[in-house]
Write a protein that holds these residues in place. Structure first.
Motif, short mmCIF file in Angstrom:
data_model
loop_
_atom_site.label_atom_id
_atom_site.label_comp_id
_atom_site.label_asym_id
_atom_site.label_seq_id
_atom_site.Cartn_x
_atom_site.Cartn_y
_atom_site.Cartn_z
N ALA A 1 0.84 -1.21 0.00
CA ALA A 1 0.00 0.00 0.00
C ALA A 1 0.87 1.25 0.00
O ALA A 1 0.62 2.19 -0.76
CB ALA A 1 -0.93 -0.01 1.20
N ARG A 2 1.90 1.27 0.84
CA ARG A 2 2.81 2.44 0.88
C ARG A 2 3.52 2.62 -0.46
O ARG A 2 3.73 3.73 -0.92
CB ARG A 2 3.83 2.28 2.01
CG ARG A 2 3.32 2.73 3.36
CD ARG A 2 4.44 2.80 4.40
NE ARG A 2 5.04 1.50 4.65
CZ ARG A 2 4.54 0.60 5.48
NH1 ARG A 2 3.43 0.84 6.13
NH2 ARG A 2 5.14 -0.55 5.66
N GLN B 1 0.75 3.95 -3.01
CA GLN B 1 0.06 5.20 -2.67
C GLN B 1 0.49 6.39 -3.53
O GLN B 1 -0.37 7.14 -4.02
CB GLN B 1 0.24 5.51 -1.19
CG GLN B 1 -0.60 6.66 -0.71
CD GLN B 1 -0.50 6.85 0.79
OE1 GLN B 1 0.34 6.26 1.45
NE2 GLN B 1 -1.36 7.69 1.33
#
Length: 139
Positions: A111-112, A115
């Motif tokens: 996710a990081r 993003q």
């Protein structure tokens, strides 16, 4: 008299930025500083106010299209390009920075990593993240 009040204003604002970054700046001051680089020898404060009054916030100014921006008095195509470039340059920077993190062993790491790809996007966007058996990003 008004000329004396504004004398050196650009230099003072630039020096303040170099010393502190944008912390403590208002939206008007940050936008005014940015406009310095596309609007030479003109007071950019009223233009910054017009932009914020029209669009409602700094983020909405930076998300506006070049066509919308050029409808505001004092905004040339050159200035509209600079303002629209900001969001895309931010995304470009964040994606480049995320690419340095190669191993993504958890969902949170993925996710990081992903993003920044969504930063500033106004339309629904889908990405496929391909990892090898060691959770290293392939593409």
């Amino acid at each position: 008299m008004a000329q004396q009040i504004h004398s050196g204003h650009r230099d003072r604002l630039k020096q303040r930025f170099l010393q502190q970054g944008l912390d403590g700046f208002t939206d008007i001051q940050a936008l005014e500083l940015l406009l310095f680089y596309s609007i030479p020898r003109q007071d950019t404060n009223p233009i910054a106010h017009r932009l914020l009054d029209h669009f409602g916030s700094l983020s909405q100014v930076l998300e506006a299209s070049a066509e919308e921006l050029m409808r505001i008095g004092g905004i040339s195509e050159h200035t509209a390009v600079l303002l629209t470039l900001m969001n895309q340059m931010g995304r470009f920077y964040l994606v480049d920075k995320a690419r340095r993190e190669q191993v993504l062993p958890t969902i949170a790491d993925c996710a990081r990593y992903l993003q920044p790809y969504f930063y500033g996007r106004l339309k629904e966007t889908v990405y496929l993240l391909c990892l090898d058996a060691k959770c290293k990003a392939l593409c």
